[in-house]
Design a protein around this motif. Sequence first.
Motif, mmCIF file in Angstrom:
data_model
loop_
_atom_site.group_PDB
_atom_site.id
_atom_site.type_symbol
_atom_site.label_atom_id
_atom_site.label_comp_id
_atom_site.label_asym_id
_atom_site.label_seq_id
_atom_site.Cartn_x
_atom_site.Cartn_y
_atom_site.Cartn_z
ATOM 1 N N GLN A 18 32.945 22.748 44.170
ATOM 2 C CA GLN A 18 33.325 22.178 45.587
ATOM 3 C C GLN A 18 34.533 21.151 45.370
ATOM 4 N N HIS A 19 35.478 21.635 46.207
ATOM 5 C CA HIS A 19 36.838 21.009 46.378
ATOM 6 C C HIS A 19 36.963 20.149 47.716
ATOM 7 N N ASP A 20 37.006 19.049 47.895
ATOM 8 C CA ASP A 20 37.779 18.108 48.993
ATOM 9 C C ASP A 20 38.924 17.882 48.724
ATOM 10 N N TRP A 24 37.270 17.323 43.138
ATOM 11 C CA TRP A 24 36.751 18.558 42.369
ATOM 12 C C TRP A 24 35.087 18.345 41.967
ATOM 13 N N GLN A 25 34.295 18.713 42.585
ATOM 14 C CA GLN A 25 32.882 18.682 42.068
ATOM 15 C C GLN A 25 32.447 19.852 41.192
ATOM 16 N N ILE A 26 32.575 19.658 40.126
ATOM 17 C CA ILE A 26 32.619 20.770 39.115
ATOM 18 C C ILE A 26 31.065 21.015 39.011
ATOM 19 N N ARG A 77 32.812 15.566 37.764
ATOM 20 C CA ARG A 77 33.645 15.417 39.025
ATOM 21 C C ARG A 77 35.142 15.040 38.274
ATOM 22 N N VAL A 78 36.146 15.902 38.746
ATOM 23 C CA VAL A 78 37.335 15.512 38.648
ATOM 24 C C VAL A 78 38.212 15.517 39.869
ATOM 25 N N ASP A 79 39.097 14.651 39.921
ATOM 26 C CA ASP A 79 40.031 14.340 41.053
ATOM 27 C C ASP A 79 41.357 14.106 40.589
ATOM 28 N N PHE A 80 42.372 14.788 41.274
ATOM 29 C CA PHE A 80 43.971 14.515 40.807
ATOM 30 C C PHE A 80 44.520 14.556 42.152
ATOM 31 N N GLY A 81 45.805 13.741 41.990
ATOM 32 C CA GLY A 81 46.640 13.781 43.395
ATOM 33 C C GLY A 81 47.932 13.272 42.915
ATOM 34 N N THR A 116 28.451 11.942 35.172
ATOM 35 C CA THR A 116 27.060 11.105 35.687
ATOM 36 C C THR A 116 26.192 11.341 34.579
ATOM 37 N N LEU A 117 25.854 10.561 33.491
ATOM 38 C CA LEU A 117 24.659 10.687 32.817
ATOM 39 C C LEU A 117 23.501 10.594 33.420
ATOM 40 N N SER A 118 22.908 9.799 34.279
ATOM 41 C CA SER A 118 21.927 9.731 35.077
ATOM 42 C C SER A 118 22.053 9.212 36.331
ATOM 43 N N PRO A 119 20.997 9.346 37.401
ATOM 44 C CA PRO A 119 21.428 8.702 38.850
ATOM 45 C C PRO A 119 21.880 7.477 38.783
#
Length: 916
Positions: A514-516, A593-595, A600-604, A661-664
């Motif tokens: 997913q990409h926001d 970007w929710q891989i 997650r990765v975000d760039f701008g 995220t290793l855990s919640p």
Amino acid sequence: MQLWMGFALCAIPSTVHARESQRTFDVPADDLADALQQFARQAGVQILFPYDAAKGKRSRALKGRMTVAAALERLLAGQGLSMATHDARRITLRAVAARQAAKPRATPRSARLPSPSADPPSPAEPLEIVVTGRAVDSPIAASKMSYALTSISRERLDFTAPPSTASLFRQVPGFWVESSGGEAGNNVRSRGIPTDGFSAVAFAENGIAVQYDGALGYLNTDQSFRIDDTIARVEVVRGGPASLFMPNAPGGVANFITRSGLDEQGGRVTLTGGDRGYARLDGYQALRLSDEWGLVAGGFYRRDGGRRLPGYTADSGGQLRVALDHRSGGNSLSLDVRHLDDRVTFYLPVPLGLGDDGLPEAIAGFDPLRDSLAGPETLKVPLYDGLVPTVFDLSKGTHTRLTAITLRGTLDLGGGSEWHGALRWRDSATTRNALFPTGAPMTGEDYLASIEGQMREAFPDLEQLALKYVSDDAAFSESANALLTGANLLAVSVPLDEVLAETKLTSTLWGAGQHDVALSIGVAHYAYSFDRYMGTALLEVADEARLIDAVALDVLGDVTGRYTDSGIQRYGSIFDSARMAVDALAVHASDEWQISSAARVDFGMRWEVNRIDGEVAGQAAIDLGDPSTLADDQLLGPDGTSIPIRRRDTGFGWSVGGNYTLSPDLGVFARYTRSFRLPSASNFNTAPLRTDQETVPITMAELGVNYVAESLSLSATVFGTRFKRLPFSDFRFDTATNAYVERTEIADTRTIGVELEALWRPTGVFDLAVQATLQDGRYRNFAFTQILDDAPVLCDYSGNRLIRVPRLSLRAVPRVALLNDRLKIALTGEYFSRRYSDIANTQPLPAYTLIGLNIGALLTDRITLAAHVTNLTNALGLTEGNPRNGSFDLDANAGGYLYARPEFARALRVELALAF
């Protein structure tokens, strides 16, 4: 965090948007608030609901295949909640009036006792919307964030009651705050960024810059903004993506998010009284006019005798805000009007001596915590504004009159896309009058020796020099400390007109996850005038200091000439007049970007261009022709010419961050940012032809961890910051000529550090909040040659520590909650290690510790009594030296005296709040 009519948002949507097709639901019977979270995940929507209306109720099990609307209707049946709005991405619930009347009355949010720390949500609590540092407003857990953020709730604001906007940021790790200037005109630095004021940290209201350039000369952002009861919470991004979303924010952004009548109802009135004549009235009212319209109105009015009493009312004024919000489906519209008319004192350094150990200490006859050089004799002084006679009025202080009108809107375009627009118009006028001490205190004998040559040349029949009080012509008394000092009476006027506009498109796309995504364009136009004049006075070193005249006496003891004129050593020691206009354009693009569920990765990126157009008045020194005094021989004023300035500067920055995220409960992140700081128009207010101003590149790397559990919340970030080609100015007042001398050198800096934020809750009656920053900031490539005694001398400050930034800043707040949370007591301890007040690292500022106390008692469900004590032990904590004496190397304290600005003395404030 339980908020009455607050947002409780459930889960990151697992699809682009909710569809009216049937879905499979399997939500077991549970607490209704938790069941709504599970439902939101399975429906792929956000749900906003009054948390207190759901918490504690038992839901029925929901299982089967049906539409989202039908499933939600079943889940809410008989629960006192119903849908208020429903669109593809977001559902808003509201309490049904009949059900509300049937259930026990909840304590109004505004009457609840606040917490000294922002309680991060546990996994069982609703996820929060983080609107700062992101282009989208989907909810996100702390464990999924890819940058460092501190959230300060309304409850935390109420409990800690920061006395100024700048002092609020003591609660943010990574920030070094000098709030000793009073309620406005302070300094905030982030992660070793070596610039003062708010040149690298931006303020925003609901995501829109309070002031496009927070570093305009004599117009810091905190002069344009006050915290009041209309603020719902504060989000502070430290470094990271702040520079992508906000202008002039390489070090971070503090976003003040206001209340909305759609999200809460009710209000509060608070009366505050304190020592030294402090009195304040705060209040707000939030109204839901209908399901789609809400209104908030509120503000404050305050009067204060002063933190160091000057003999007149130091602070008076207030702020008023009215905001109208509309939401319908996925569309929204907001109109916000804020008016500020407030006058506050700007506190400057005080005289100190140097002990045998070389460290500053109090001198005889002057209490550095309570005394003030300003007083009745410097309240209104005849001076010249250029060539025009005027009366300098010290009581004006920093007086800001400002009106800001903000229009924001959101339009749901369907298919997971939204359009966001914002427009802010501002009109303001700021005057800033203050008494700036110069040089260092000196004995009367030393002072007369320093002017004897000039006086003998001007008055050949001089037999001896003498010092006399202006008020009664009596001889200068040397009973207390035998010290004199110079002081600049400076008046500055900076009216500013500003228009900011932004349009942004956001959308959710699919492709390998997913990409926001977001694309925005922002424009700004602001124009201001900068007018400044100054006279240099001669004062005794005493509380409410009196003016002194230095006179020449003949053989008969008669006055034959005066170095000063009614205590003024030089009229017109500064005159400046400039007119500036700036046009700015910025383009921003980003992708979150929710891989996968864990990655997650975000760039701008941000590209920005500023164009500066203006003119600066030429000046000349003029002799007014009074032969009896030297004070009017070199009056600076306009010469009738003007120098134009035309320039264009651009910058390009980018940032990339990742989270796993290793855990919640636990997530780690890393980020690398290349940002910039464009030259400020105010750098050319007095020097339009300077060539040392260019775009400054800034590099920042971060590695962090976020852990959120029921008994422990922890956020830790390791960071590295590098500045290249940064101009450093040495702005020194020459007491021999009573004129400023400026020089600028270009150098680099590098800082490595670690930030820590933690909240430990071992029991229900005790918790401990800690914020800490450990950093090592150093100058790089800082070498130059200067001429001393007609000979070149190499100065090399490379490797020296950054001025005024402590290696260790530590804040610890233990708190106990007694009587079923109706009584809360918190002790605040703050420690700041040794710093240096000059780049040469020759003048150390000692380490110090501040102790504070906050107590809150819930007398009834609606009445709260609170007490706040700052600097309980009256510690002498010095935040800075005297920048007017120069920032490169301090040689003005050779006589054993200096100036430095301390924290304020112990102060007590008591609040009585009524919620309704």
